[in-house]
Design a protein around this motif. Structure first.
Motif, PDB file in Angstrom:
ATOM      1  N   GLY A   1       0.412  -1.356   0.419  1.00 54.96           N
ATOM      2  CA  GLY A   1      -0.026  -0.110   0.011  1.00 54.96           C
ATOM      3  C   GLY A   1       1.186   1.406   0.292  1.00 54.96           C
ATOM      4  O   GLY A   1       0.262   2.444  -0.133  1.00 54.96           O
ATOM      5  N   TYR A  35       1.498   3.689  -2.718  1.00 54.84           N
ATOM      6  CA  TYR A  35       0.473   4.312  -3.649  1.00 54.84           C
ATOM      7  C   TYR A  35       0.967   5.745  -2.648  1.00 54.84           C
ATOM      8  O   TYR A  35       0.968   6.811  -3.731  1.00 54.84           O
ATOM      9  N   TYR A  85       4.248   7.947  -4.974  1.00 57.01           N
ATOM     10  CA  TYR A  85       3.298   8.161  -6.233  1.00 57.01           C
ATOM     11  C   TYR A  85       3.084   9.720  -5.400  1.00 57.01           C
ATOM     12  O   TYR A  85       4.111  10.055  -5.825  1.00 57.01           O
ATOM     13  N   SER A 127       8.029   7.280   2.228  1.00 59.72           N
ATOM     14  CA  SER A 127       6.073   6.411   1.960  1.00 59.72           C
ATOM     15  C   SER A 127       5.931   5.273   2.866  1.00 59.72           C
ATOM     16  O   SER A 127       4.950   5.004   3.840  1.00 59.72           O
ATOM     17  N   TRP A 166       2.663   4.840   6.036  1.00 63.66           N
ATOM     18  CA  TRP A 166       1.758   3.773   5.661  1.00 63.66           C
ATOM     19  C   TRP A 166       1.015   3.682   6.954  1.00 63.66           C
ATOM     20  O   TRP A 166      -0.026   3.450   7.093  1.00 63.66           O
TER      21      TRP A 166
END
Length: 127
Positions: A59, A62, A65, A109, A113
């Motif tokens: 996950g 995402y 990005y 990231s 998350w």
């Protein structure tokens, strides 16, 4: 540190999201490329498991990005607007920024998350 106990602290330091006492990563240096994504199984201080389920960190792709876009926009604004470079030079700066900051983007990231699913618990910190 003043931010300890906040999600911002855990995100930017890579500290355990529950106790903030140690790093989630086996190697704190994101530029040790062979270890960039190696994460400990659990926190040795509070026993929090970092992999909540198999493939949990997929996950974070995402999130990656969005973080990559933020780095690219910042590179563009700095090079094109502030340094008055050409569009071609600004494009080259964007590409180089994303390549050079890639390991940092990956770690940020993952940190973002996991912090979406876990919160700091001050009862886990020893006085």
């Amino acid at each position: 540190m003043m931010l300890k106990g906040t999600k911002v602290y855990s995100i930017f330091t890579g500290a355990c999201p529950k106790c903030h006492q140690e790093s989630m990563y086996e190697n704190k240096n994101p530029y040790a490329l062979s270890d960039v994504l190696k994460i400990n199984d659990k926190c040795s201080h509070c026993n929090t498991r970092y992999r909540l389920e198999p493939s949990f960190f997929y996950g974070s792709m995402y999130v990656s990005y969005g973080v990559g876009i933020a780095f690219a926009v910042a590179a563009f604004v700095i090079s094109y607007s502030f340094l008055k470079s050409s569009l071609l030079t600004a494009f080259i700066v964007i590409v180089m920024t994303v390549i050079v900051c890639g390991p940092i983007i990956m770690r940020l990231s993952r940190n973002i998350w996991i912090n979406l699913f876990m919160s700091y618990d001050k009862s886990l910190v020893k006085k």
